[in-house]
Design an enzyme around this catalytic site. Structure first.
Site, PDB file in Angstrom:
ATOM      1  N   ARG A 244       0.873  -1.173   0.000  1.00 11.29           N
ATOM      2  CA  ARG A 244       0.000   0.000   0.000  1.00 11.29           C
ATOM      3  C   ARG A 244       0.908   1.220   0.000  1.00 11.29           C
ATOM      4  NH1 ARG A 244      -4.084  -2.505  -1.321  1.00 11.29           N
ATOM      5  NH2 ARG A 244      -5.919  -2.805  -0.036  1.00 11.29           N
ATOM      6  N   GLU A 273      -2.663   7.834  -4.819  1.00 10.31           N
ATOM      7  CA  GLU A 273      -3.244   7.281  -6.038  1.00 10.31           C
ATOM      8  C   GLU A 273      -4.740   7.587  -6.131  1.00 10.31           C
ATOM      9  OE1 GLU A 273      -2.098   3.146  -4.918  1.00 10.31           O
ATOM     10  OE2 GLU A 273      -4.205   2.672  -5.255  1.00 10.31           O
ATOM     11  N   HIS A 291      -1.565   0.407  -9.747  1.00 12.94           N
ATOM     12  CA  HIS A 291      -2.231  -0.482  -8.775  1.00 12.94           C
ATOM     13  C   HIS A 291      -2.993  -1.599  -9.504  1.00 12.94           C
ATOM     14  CE1 HIS A 291      -4.082  -0.711  -4.470  1.00 12.94           C
ATOM     15  NE2 HIS A 291      -3.851  -1.916  -4.980  1.00 12.94           N
TER      16      HIS A 291
END
Ligand code: A2R
Length: 333
Positions: A244, A273, A291
């Protein structure tokens, strides 16, 4: 896990009724999952629901693991019973607030191990062998002016894995096939695994060529990869993040890459993000992916199936396929 707890195994009265079960979607989801949810339930969209009576009828919440499901949201959903997360990480969900209300949280562990591990290997190869830069080199026609620069060998290099759980172990399996020398840090050493354990990310970083983060997000890992860790990794070291964005102090990462405290980074996740800071996007020594570690048709379908299975099991009064560990502990009380 016990088979018969009142809270999860007894079929709730209301779900034997003929009225549709009402659920709330709190994030974007794949169309195929939305279609399947719409077939089984009456689904509301959090962005468009404004009828307090409908909010009272909502019994389930569905969304991605980083989508905020906090006390405030739960407070306007007095009858919610289950939060079914699309993803293995659930750092957006206030699990404690859910448990206090007797709400079970489920997620989708296991089915994405292979894809995340595959992408981790892809990033390791991309940063070490500079594949994206080489691709641009050929496409731009630069090859006629001379050969591409030499790169860093991956086979046999030292890999430090921060978080050796389901996905970390899938990465270790792949890295072993590259004859990489694997070591790791986690909350606890794994006696059944052959890799050396280090008590901290900093201690691990000092020993390896590639440091790879694959822990959960959330408060306990926030900022654990910081300048101290980058300094320990050193100017020939690379950092890979498939965990993360929150596990990294992003300003430290940017500075470490700008000042060549480390050689480079491969990143699939970011603090900000999907709006990635220009400072990161313009760095020459990073390989960036959006991602997408679990983003294959096959795996996203499998994750969707697990979201649906968690909900179906709850509403049928059956054993839940994948409650989060905090709720498993609650079941075992
Ligand atoms: O429980 P342990 O001792 O095995 O450690 C876990 C480790 N971990 C940590 N390591 C260092 N400091 C911490 N504060 C810390 N908290 C957790 O991360 C374990 O080795 C690993 C997590 O493994 P799993 O629970 O099996 O998760 P999985 O399926 O590998 O997924 C990891 C994460 C997700 O939560 C998403 O954020 C991302 O990968 O996609």
């Amino acid at each position: 896990m016990q088979e018969n707890t009142d809270m999860y195994q007894e079929k709730p009265e209301r779900f034997t009724q003929m009225e549709p079960i009402e659920i709330l979607r709190v994030s974007n989801l794949h169309t195929f999952l939305i279609d399947d949810l719409n077939k089984a339930y009456m689904m509301h969209d959090h962005n468009h629901i404004n009828d307090p009576e409908a909010l009272k009828r909502v019994v389930a919440v569905v969304g991605g693991g980083e989508t905020k499901v906090d006390r405030k949201l739960l407070s306007i959903l007095p009858n919610v019973k289950i939060i079914s997360v699309f993803g293995v990480g659930y750092d957006g969900v206030d699990v404690q607030a859910a448990i206090e209300r007797g709400i079970v949280v489920t997620h989708t562990p296991g089915v994405l191990n292979d894809d995340v591990a595959d992408l981790a290997m892809g990033l390791l190869l991309s940063v070490s062998r500079q594949i994206p830069k080489a691709d641009q080199f050929v496409k731009a026609g630069d090859w006629v002016d001379g050969p591409f620069n030499l790169t860093k060998k991956l086979t046999g290099a030292k890999l430090g894995i921060v978080g050796l759980g389901r996905i970390g172990q899938a990465i270790a399996k792949r890295a072993s096939a590259f004859d990489m020398k694997i070591s790791y840090t986690a909350r606890t050493p794994k006696a059944d695994l052959p890799y050396p354990y280090f008590p901290s990310a900093k201690a691990l970083a000092a020993e390896v060529d590639f440091l790879l983060a694959i822990t959960p997000g959330g408060a306990s890992t926030k900022g654990m990869i910081n300048m101290e860790v980058f300094e320990a990794l050193g100017p020939n070291g690379y950092f890979i993040n498939v965990a993360r964005g929150s596990v990294v102090e992003q300003p430290d990462l940017i500075k470490a890459l700008q000042d060549k405290v480390i050689a480079g980074a491969g990143l699939d996740v970011y603090y900000d993000e999907p709006r990635i800071s220009p400072e990161i996007r313009h760095l020459p020594n990073v390989v960036l992916t959006p991602h997408m570690a679990s983003g294959t048709f096959e795996t996203r379908r499998a994750m969707a199936d697990l979201v649906l299975a968690n909900l179906a099991a709850y509403f049928a009064g059956n054993k839940l396929p994948a409650p989060v560990p905090e709720c498993q502990a609650l079941l075992e009380e």
